[in-house]
Design a protein around this motif. Structure first.
Motif, short mmCIF file in Angstrom:
data_model
loop_
_atom_site.label_atom_id
_atom_site.label_comp_id
_atom_site.label_asym_id
_atom_site.label_seq_id
_atom_site.Cartn_x
_atom_site.Cartn_y
_atom_site.Cartn_z
N ARG A 73 56.37 59.40 35.05
CA ARG A 73 55.40 59.66 34.00
C ARG A 73 53.97 59.65 34.51
NH1 ARG A 73 57.52 55.14 30.02
NH2 ARG A 73 58.51 54.42 31.95
N VAL A 74 53.76 59.08 35.69
CA VAL A 74 52.41 59.00 36.25
C VAL A 74 52.46 59.42 37.72
CG1 VAL A 74 50.47 57.49 36.78
CG2 VAL A 74 51.79 57.11 34.69
N LEU A 75 51.53 60.29 38.11
CA LEU A 75 51.38 60.68 39.51
C LEU A 75 49.97 60.32 39.95
CD1 LEU A 75 52.31 62.08 42.12
CD2 LEU A 75 51.54 64.26 41.15
N ILE A 76 49.88 59.47 40.97
CA ILE A 76 48.59 59.03 41.52
C ILE A 76 48.46 59.59 42.92
CG2 ILE A 76 47.16 57.04 42.12
CD1 ILE A 76 48.92 55.40 40.16
N LEU A 77 47.42 60.36 43.16
CA LEU A 77 47.18 60.97 44.47
C LEU A 77 46.06 60.21 45.18
CD1 LEU A 77 47.34 64.76 43.51
CD2 LEU A 77 49.18 63.32 44.41
N VAL A 78 46.33 59.78 46.41
CA VAL A 78 45.35 59.08 47.23
C VAL A 78 45.34 59.72 48.62
CG1 VAL A 78 45.53 56.91 45.96
CG2 VAL A 78 47.07 57.34 47.88
N PRO A 79 44.29 59.48 49.43
CA PRO A 79 44.15 60.26 50.66
C PRO A 79 45.12 59.94 51.79
CG PRO A 79 42.03 59.36 49.93
CD PRO A 79 43.10 58.68 49.15
N ASP A 80 45.58 58.69 51.92
CA ASP A 80 46.35 58.35 53.11
C ASP A 80 47.36 57.23 52.83
OD1 ASP A 80 44.81 55.91 53.16
OD2 ASP A 80 43.23 57.01 54.18
N LYS A 81 48.17 56.95 53.83
CA LYS A 81 49.24 55.94 53.71
C LYS A 81 48.67 54.57 53.35
CE LYS A 81 52.68 53.48 56.51
NZ LYS A 81 53.30 53.35 57.84
N GLU A 82 47.55 54.19 53.97
CA GLU A 82 46.96 52.87 53.71
C GLU A 82 46.59 52.71 52.24
OE1 GLU A 82 46.19 54.84 56.26
OE2 GLU A 82 47.17 53.63 57.82
N ARG A 83 46.06 53.77 51.65
CA ARG A 83 45.68 53.71 50.23
C ARG A 83 46.92 53.67 49.35
NH1 ARG A 83 42.82 51.79 47.61
NH2 ARG A 83 42.34 53.37 46.03
N VAL A 84 47.99 54.38 49.73
CA VAL A 84 49.25 54.31 48.97
C VAL A 84 49.72 52.86 48.91
CG1 VAL A 84 51.69 54.95 48.95
CG2 VAL A 84 49.97 56.68 49.47
N GLU A 85 49.75 52.21 50.06
CA GLU A 85 50.24 50.83 50.12
C GLU A 85 49.33 49.87 49.36
OE1 GLU A 85 50.47 50.40 54.33
OE2 GLU A 85 52.55 51.14 54.44
N ALA A 86 48.01 50.10 49.42
CA ALA A 86 47.07 49.22 48.73
C ALA A 86 47.21 49.34 47.21
CB ALA A 86 45.63 49.55 49.15
N VAL A 87 47.38 50.56 46.72
CA VAL A 87 47.54 50.76 45.27
C VAL A 87 48.85 50.15 44.78
CG1 VAL A 87 47.86 52.50 43.46
CG2 VAL A 87 46.09 52.82 45.20
N MET A 88 49.93 50.34 45.55
CA MET A 88 51.21 49.76 45.15
C MET A 88 51.15 48.23 45.15
SD MET A 88 53.93 52.30 47.06
CE MET A 88 55.34 51.47 46.34
N GLN A 89 50.44 47.66 46.10
CA GLN A 89 50.28 46.20 46.15
C GLN A 89 49.53 45.69 44.94
OE1 GLN A 89 48.32 44.84 49.69
NE2 GLN A 89 48.58 42.68 49.22
N GLN A 90 48.53 46.45 44.50
CA GLN A 90 47.76 46.02 43.32
C GLN A 90 48.60 46.15 42.05
OE1 GLN A 90 43.81 47.49 43.44
NE2 GLN A 90 43.13 46.32 41.65
N PHE A 91 49.45 47.17 41.99
CA PHE A 91 50.38 47.29 40.87
C PHE A 91 51.30 46.06 40.82
CE2 PHE A 91 49.70 51.92 40.14
CZ PHE A 91 49.71 51.90 38.77
N ASP A 92 51.84 45.68 41.98
CA ASP A 92 52.74 44.53 42.03
C ASP A 92 52.04 43.25 41.56
OD1 ASP A 92 54.81 46.09 42.95
OD2 ASP A 92 54.42 45.67 45.07
N GLN A 93 50.75 43.16 41.81
CA GLN A 93 50.00 41.98 41.41
C GLN A 93 49.83 41.90 39.89
OE1 GLN A 93 45.91 42.02 42.67
NE2 GLN A 93 45.59 39.85 42.27
#
Length: 434
Positions: A73-93
């Motif tokens: 239902r949601v697609l989030i586009l970020v520039p690189d792998k590091e940003r993918v991992e950082a966003v997912m970590q913040q979701f988990d928090q």
């Protein structure tokens, strides 16, 4: 609770934010969250560290309260792998519902594992545009039920040349809310996002240092490209009576040599460089030698020679390139004396504006934007110069096949104008149906 009172967030999310240490909303959240929750398209412009990522994560978690839908239902586009991992970590928090599934997509050896993860079920996809597009074209990413498309760090997307996959993914989503988060907003970024944004609200948040530094007076010239920077520098240097002593900063010694050759056509031997790339270029040992010689008008310094410099008494400091290290820039423009007759001028392309914003944030001062002189020649890109004045006339359609032609019109059955369901895609890719 503050979050519950201000934004009418659900109680569980409000409690989680407080427990995670988010006690009060930041400026960007105060200005955008109500619009995001209300479903409006938003372009949020704010500096690094201002809370842009947290803002859209709160908006998403307030909307999605349960998981395991049959498509993301949601697609989030970020520039690189590091940003993918950082966003997912913040979701988990911040998420407390374990049924909400988040899948990250980024360029890595092998694509099958990420396609399997999508086939198992995903509610939120955080992805780099190039990998999301590749999996979409392999029928592994279902965009039919995307409610929200988010482009984060949009200025970096432009800088890395990811405009095409961003545009293709946006055009493949039938109907959704669009959220764009960026540090700067400029013409190249508008060109990428304008086709899919629907009457967006543009929200800006400034977070400058509370106590601004004492700096020289500044001016900012926004130009389209490096060739125009050279044209502007040459135009300024024509005024010999005003520009008596000027230091020009560039990022590399290669650029320094280019600038010296450009100025030398008119200024001849009055242009020098510290530690030039070529022995043929006229040089000085340091700034003191440049100050003492009245025949010298312009000193070019590359950031590769970024030793501590005594720039006192020089009336003009021009940054032809904006350095990556904001501290390097700030150290040069700080005013250490009471009597300040120095003007610091910055030439910036659209891509460099993000660096300018970081400098402004750190120094606590905005750079006033100056109008480009009427006499300035705006250089076009090489491709534009070489483009023919008129396009050749299109071939007329043929009603009969012609022998020897190696192409044909695509059949309607081969045109891709649809999205498969996630279950069908799983079967077509020999995956297990979820």
């Amino acid at each position: 609770m503050v979050w519950l009172d201000k934004f009418k967030l659900n109680k569980g999310l409000s409690r989680t934010l407080t427990e995670a240490g988010y006690l009060n909303p930041k400026e960007i959240q105060l200005k955008t969250l109500s619009r995001i929750i209300g479903g409006q398209d938003v372009i949020a412009v704010a500096p690094e560290g201002s809370g842009k990522t947290t803002t859209y994560i709160i908006g998403i978690l307030n909307r999605i309260t349960r998981g395991y839908d049959d498509a993301p239902r949601v697609l989030i586009l970020v520039p690189d792998k590091e940003r993918v991992e950082a966003v997912m970590q913040q979701f988990d928090q911040l998420k407390r519902n374990d049924t909400i599934q988040i899948v990250g997509l980024y360029v890595t050896p092998g694509i099958e594992a990420q396609m399997n993860a999508l086939a198992d079920g995903a509610d939120i996809v955080v992805a780099t545009p190039d990998r999301a597009r590749a999996i979409y074209l392999k029928l592994g990413l279902n965009l039919n039920k995307i409610d929200v498309l988010i482009v984060d760090d949009a200025e970096d997307m432009v800088k890395q040349g990811l405009q095409l996959p961003v545009a293709e993914l946006a055009n493949s989503i039938t109907k959704s809310q669009h959220l764009v988060f960026t540090e700067v907003l400029h013409a190249k970024l508008h060109k990428m996002i304008d086709p899919f944004m629907k009457m967006p609200a543009i929200v800006e948040a400034e977070e400058l240092e509370a106590i601004p530094l004492n700096t020289h007076q500044q001016l900012l010239y926004n130009v389209p490209n490096f060739r125009t920077k050279l044209n502007l520098l040459n135009l300024f240097m024509q005024d010999d009576e005003l520009f008596t002593k000027t230091v020009v900063f560039v990022n590399t010694r290669v650029t320094a040599e280019t600038v010296q050759k450009s100025l030398k056509h008119r200024m001849r031997e009055s242009v020098v460089t510290i530690n030039p790339l070529s022995y043929e270029s006229k040089s000085v040992q340091d700034v003191a030698e440049f100050k003492q010689d009245d025949t010298l008008k312009v000193l070019i310094i590359a950031n590769e020679n970024a030793d501590e410099l005594d720039l006192s008494g020089i009336p003009f400091l021009i940054h032809l390139d904006v350095p990556e290290e904001k501290e390097l820039f700030i150290n040069r423009i700080v005013n250490n004396g009471d009597d300040d007759d120095t003007l610091a001028i910055t030439f910036s392309t659209d891509i460099e504006l993000a660096l300018v914003k970081k400098i402004e944030q750190a120094s606590g001062k905005k750079m006033p934007l100056a109008a480009l002189p009427d006499e300035l020649v705006i250089d076009t890109d090489k491709k534009e110069k070489e483009a023919p004045a008129e396009k050749p006339a299109a071939k007329s359609k043929k009603t009969e096949p012609v022998a020897g032609e190696a192409f044909h019109e695509k059949k309607a059955a081969n045109s891709k104008t649809y999205n498969y369901s996630s279950g069908t895609k799983a079967k077509m890719n020999n995956k297990r149906k979820h």
